[in-house]
Design an enzyme around this catalytic site. Structure first.
Site, short mmCIF file in Angstrom:
data_model
loop_
_atom_site.label_atom_id
_atom_site.label_comp_id
_atom_site.label_asym_id
_atom_site.label_seq_id
_atom_site.Cartn_x
_atom_site.Cartn_y
_atom_site.Cartn_z
N HIS A 119 0.84 -1.20 0.00
CA HIS A 119 0.00 0.00 0.00
C HIS A 119 0.87 1.25 0.00
O HIS A 119 1.95 1.27 0.60
CB HIS A 119 -0.99 0.01 1.18
N ASP A 121 -0.41 4.41 0.81
CA ASP A 121 -0.84 5.43 1.77
C ASP A 121 -0.10 5.24 3.08
O ASP A 121 0.48 4.17 3.35
CB ASP A 121 -2.35 5.35 1.99
N ASP A 152 6.63 1.44 6.20
CA ASP A 152 5.22 1.02 6.15
C ASP A 152 4.42 1.98 5.30
O ASP A 152 3.95 3.00 5.78
CB ASP A 152 4.68 0.97 7.58
N GLU A 187 -5.03 1.51 3.03
CA GLU A 187 -4.87 0.47 4.05
C GLU A 187 -4.83 1.07 5.45
O GLU A 187 -5.39 0.51 6.39
CB GLU A 187 -3.59 -0.33 3.78
N GLU A 188 -4.19 2.23 5.58
CA GLU A 188 -4.08 2.86 6.90
C GLU A 188 -5.39 3.49 7.35
O GLU A 188 -5.49 3.94 8.49
CB GLU A 188 -2.97 3.92 6.89
N HIS A 452 4.09 3.60 12.30
CA HIS A 452 3.00 4.39 12.87
C HIS A 452 3.48 5.40 13.91
O HIS A 452 2.69 6.22 14.38
CB HIS A 452 1.90 3.52 13.50
#
Length: 482
Positions: A119, A121, A152, A187-188, A452
């Site tokens: 992903h 995003d 990520d 996805e996030e 994150h």
């Protein structure tokens, strides 16, 4: 970079037959291609990291659109796909989801088709002051590239790209392996249009093997294949006790404010040792590798004197038991606090669900707990609920063996079959739509990635070995009949 630059792949003792001289030569050429292309792969990654593609509703969607176009241009540049498109599908509520990239080339001569997922995003960056360098200004310090999305999951995107480039260098652009690339854009933010996207593009996405490059590795020197993931339930909890704010000196001591009620209610979610205290949330008995409290302290950043929570083996707590985290509270800030009783307080609650439990059952359990433990007759509202299913990998398929072989050869270490405490809820949708496909959950992260969090980073040695692993796996699958 501490990682070796030697391009020769170590031989794999677990392969059923020793590679022929021609195979050994091709695999050495593949490793050399990955090594020589690493600077351009890192450059492509830094260009993507500079795009602040936060998919959350409060952020500018133009950045996500720009990121999708940049990703599509990179895959078009490989010259191996019949078509590369930027597409959007509707969410369950009817709104258009964020743009995804979809590319495909059909298999030939009986070869399998592999779907490569990542992903583009990213999570919100948070406060710039918590970063040692700005979150969207990728910066190399030592062996690591820092920036939001550096690991990520924009590194997952580029690992797919670099593996395809290496495969093309060695096998030529007319290779027989079928390839599908699906780079998601939300996805996030809960993959809210993911299920619709799968249903709308089922024929294009169909594959024998699905590689999800969105997980981590045991450490910077040891690869791992993720074989279990916890599910998740997230929601907003709102507690109200007053019609309006009242003076704390006039009414404090007789009138319960919403903050007091919220604090007492949240405190019921855990026992004194920190174990989850919600009846109906289950654990799954598993065997885990050795993992010490000292390792936990180092990898999680536990302060001196702070004790771990829960009971039982540490990895069983992380991989196969439930957890509950309050990830945010809407309340007056300390700077703006006045001497009043708060009428309403909201909190964001994140529940991780053990493999083997349905997220709907977990939600019912925690909702029942909250309503039965609400103090002072406070009013409780639960909304903005999202759920995702846990996942267990079937490790008996040939693709798992192929992935572990490639890891062993590219890293020179025995891979670990690992669980992950986090969640990738959309995998349940992949299983639903493609029940015969073998799913491999891989990744480019390591225990110090801080996905994150502020100062998210990618270890560049792990990045290179992850690319080499995937390239080697694709090369070998190109020789395999499906």
């Amino acid at each position: 970079m501490t990682d070796s630059t030697d391009s020769q792949l170590p031989q794999n003792p677990a392969r059923q037959a020793a590679p022929t001289p021609a195979e050994s030569e091709r695999e050495a050429a593949l490793a050399e291609s990955v090594q020589l292309s690493l600077p351009s792969s890192i450059a492509d990654l830094t260009d993507l990291v500079r795009i602040p593609s936060v998919s959350w509703a409060a952020f500018d969607p133009a950045h996500v659109a720009a990121s999708a176009e940049a990703v599509a241009a990179l895959f078009r540049g490989t010259g191996v796909f019949d078509e590369v498109e930027v597409l959007r599908s509707a969410t369950e509520s009817g709104e258009l989801g964020q743009p995804a990239v979809l590319a495909r080339r059909p298999a030939k001569n009986g070869r399998p088709t592999v779907l490569l997922y990542a992903h583009h995003d990213v999570q919100p960056p948070g406060d710039d002051g918590d970063w040692e360098s700005l979150p969207f200004e990728p910066t190399v310090r030592g062996d690591r590239l820092y920036g939001r999305g550096a690991a990520d999951d924009k590194a997952g995107v580029i690992s797919h790209l670099a593996a395809i480039r290496a495969l093309t260098d060695v096998a030529g652009p007319d290779f027989d392996l079928g390839l599908v690339v699906f780079i998601e854009g939300e996805e996030e933010f809960g993959s809210r249009s993911f299920a619709t996207f799968l249903d709308e593009h089922r024929d294009v996405l169909a594959a024998d093997v699905i590689v999800v490059a969105d997980s981590d590795n045991w450490d910077v020197d040891t690869p791992s294949l993720t074989i279990s993931l916890r599910g998740n339930v997230t929601f907003r909890l709102t507690v109200s006790t007053l019609a309006y704010a009242s003076h704390s000196g006039m009414f404090g001591g007789a009138v319960p404010d919403a903050m007091l009620a919220m604090v007492k209610l949240l405190a019921t979610l855990h026992d004194d040792d920190g174990s989850v205290a919600v009846e109906g949330l289950t654990s799954r008995p598993i065997e885990t590798p050795d993992y010490t409290e000292q390792t936990l302290r180092h990898e999680a950043g536990l302060l001196d004197g702070v004790e771990p929570i829960g009971t039982g083996p540490i990895l069983a707590r992380l991989w196969a038991g439930p957890s509950i985290t309050v990830t945010g509270i809407d309340a007056p800030s300390v700077a703006n606090a006045s001497n009043t009783l708060s009428p309403t307080i909201s909190a964001r609650v994140s529940v991780r669900v053990a493999p083997g439990q349905e997220p709907g059952d977990a939600y019912e359990a925690i909702e029942a707990h909250l309503r039965s433990h609400t103090p002072f007759g406070a009013h409780v509202e639960i909304d903005d609920v999202d759920t995702g299913s846990p996942f267990l990998v079937d490790t008996t398929g040939w693709a798992v063996a192929a992935a572990k072989d490639a890891m062993r050869d590219a890293w020179g270490r025995e891979p670990v079959e690992a669980g992950v405490g986090g969640s990738i809820p959309f995998i349940a949708d992949l299983v639903r739509v493609f029940p015969e496909a073998q799913i491999l959950v891989t990744g480019v992260e390591d225990p110090h990635t801080r996905a994150h969090s502020p100062n998210e980073s990618l270890h560049l040695g792990v990045f290179k070995r992850a690319i080499a692993t995937e390239a080697l796996m694709l090369l070998r699958m190109n020789d395999r009949n499906s």
